[in-house]
Design a protein around this motif. Sequence first.
Motif, short mmCIF file in Angstrom:
data_model
loop_
_atom_site.label_atom_id
_atom_site.label_comp_id
_atom_site.label_asym_id
_atom_site.label_seq_id
_atom_site.Cartn_x
_atom_site.Cartn_y
_atom_site.Cartn_z
N LEU A 9 -2.17 1.40 13.60
CA LEU A 9 -3.78 1.33 13.32
C LEU A 9 -4.04 2.15 12.75
CD1 LEU A 9 -4.39 -0.10 16.55
CD2 LEU A 9 -4.96 -1.48 14.24
N LEU A 10 -4.18 4.02 13.66
CA LEU A 10 -4.80 5.01 13.07
C LEU A 10 -4.22 5.25 11.40
CD1 LEU A 10 -4.86 7.42 16.80
CD2 LEU A 10 -6.87 6.01 15.05
N LEU A 11 -3.48 5.15 11.52
CA LEU A 11 -2.71 5.63 9.57
C LEU A 11 -3.21 4.57 8.77
CD1 LEU A 11 -0.36 7.53 8.39
CD2 LEU A 11 0.95 5.76 9.02
N ALA A 12 -2.99 2.61 9.44
CA ALA A 12 -3.26 2.68 8.32
C ALA A 12 -5.41 2.26 8.13
CB ALA A 12 -3.60 1.10 8.95
N PHE A 13 -5.99 2.07 9.20
CA PHE A 13 -7.29 2.22 8.89
C PHE A 13 -7.40 3.92 8.05
CE2 PHE A 13 -7.94 -0.65 12.45
CZ PHE A 13 -8.98 -1.68 11.60
N GLY A 14 -6.56 4.45 8.58
CA GLY A 14 -7.07 5.96 7.57
C GLY A 14 -7.06 6.14 6.41
N LEU A 15 -6.00 5.08 6.32
CA LEU A 15 -5.67 5.51 4.84
C LEU A 15 -6.70 4.79 3.32
CD1 LEU A 15 -2.00 5.12 4.69
CD2 LEU A 15 -3.04 6.82 3.87
N ILE A 16 -7.07 3.37 4.86
CA ILE A 16 -7.75 2.56 3.49
C ILE A 16 -9.32 2.08 3.92
CG2 ILE A 16 -8.12 1.08 5.48
CD1 ILE A 16 -7.33 -1.79 3.51
N LEU A 17 -9.62 3.05 4.65
CA LEU A 17 -11.65 2.86 5.22
C LEU A 17 -11.74 3.84 3.76
CD1 LEU A 17 -11.68 3.82 9.04
CD2 LEU A 17 -12.82 1.55 7.32
#
Length: 203
Positions: A9-17
């Motif tokens: 979750l943290l990784l994906a949101f960090g990349l997509i935000l």
Amino acid sequence: MFTVVIHALLLAFGLILPLGVQNVFVFNQGANQRTIKQALPVVVTASVCDTILILVAVVGVSAVVAAFSFFQTLIFGIGLLFLAYMGFVTWKSEPSKTSLKEGMTVKAQILFAASVSLLNPHALMDIMGVIGTNSLLYSGKEKWIFTLVTICVSWIWFLSLAFAGKAVGKMDSNGKIMIWVNKVSACMIWGVALYMAKSMFFQ
């Protein structure tokens, strides 16, 4: 298991935000289309492209791509030209007129969404490099949970962006806000293109 989910979750949101080209395009289509349903082609296309890239990254193709510097240079070159063109199109677009013309066609939405997803070198490197590399921390069931969570984040995020765009579009009946959003978006896109050019030629 919980740790895997939080990590993904943290990784994906960090990349997509960050407000990149792909996000800007999805947001703009949400604002410019008359209904959310009409913006679904861009949402689905962007999500499917991200899903494919994530799956490719997780199965290890990213390691092969990284081994060939020529391939990376080619991707950057194509992406640079595309971003320059995308910035021009975004700068010239007039949301108030577009909305009266039913917005971008389904075919155009799909083509542009696929282009900004698959010809965006930074997005490719983020997914192929970062997600692919992080997936190496897991194996078996945990690896696929990690993969599934990152994919779900993409789908939820793009749908949310379209809804956010639609909300702004409703408040902006005369299109003035979206004109400025497009101008700012174009400048951001050109900024990314300039950064890419700097990375390519002035390393």
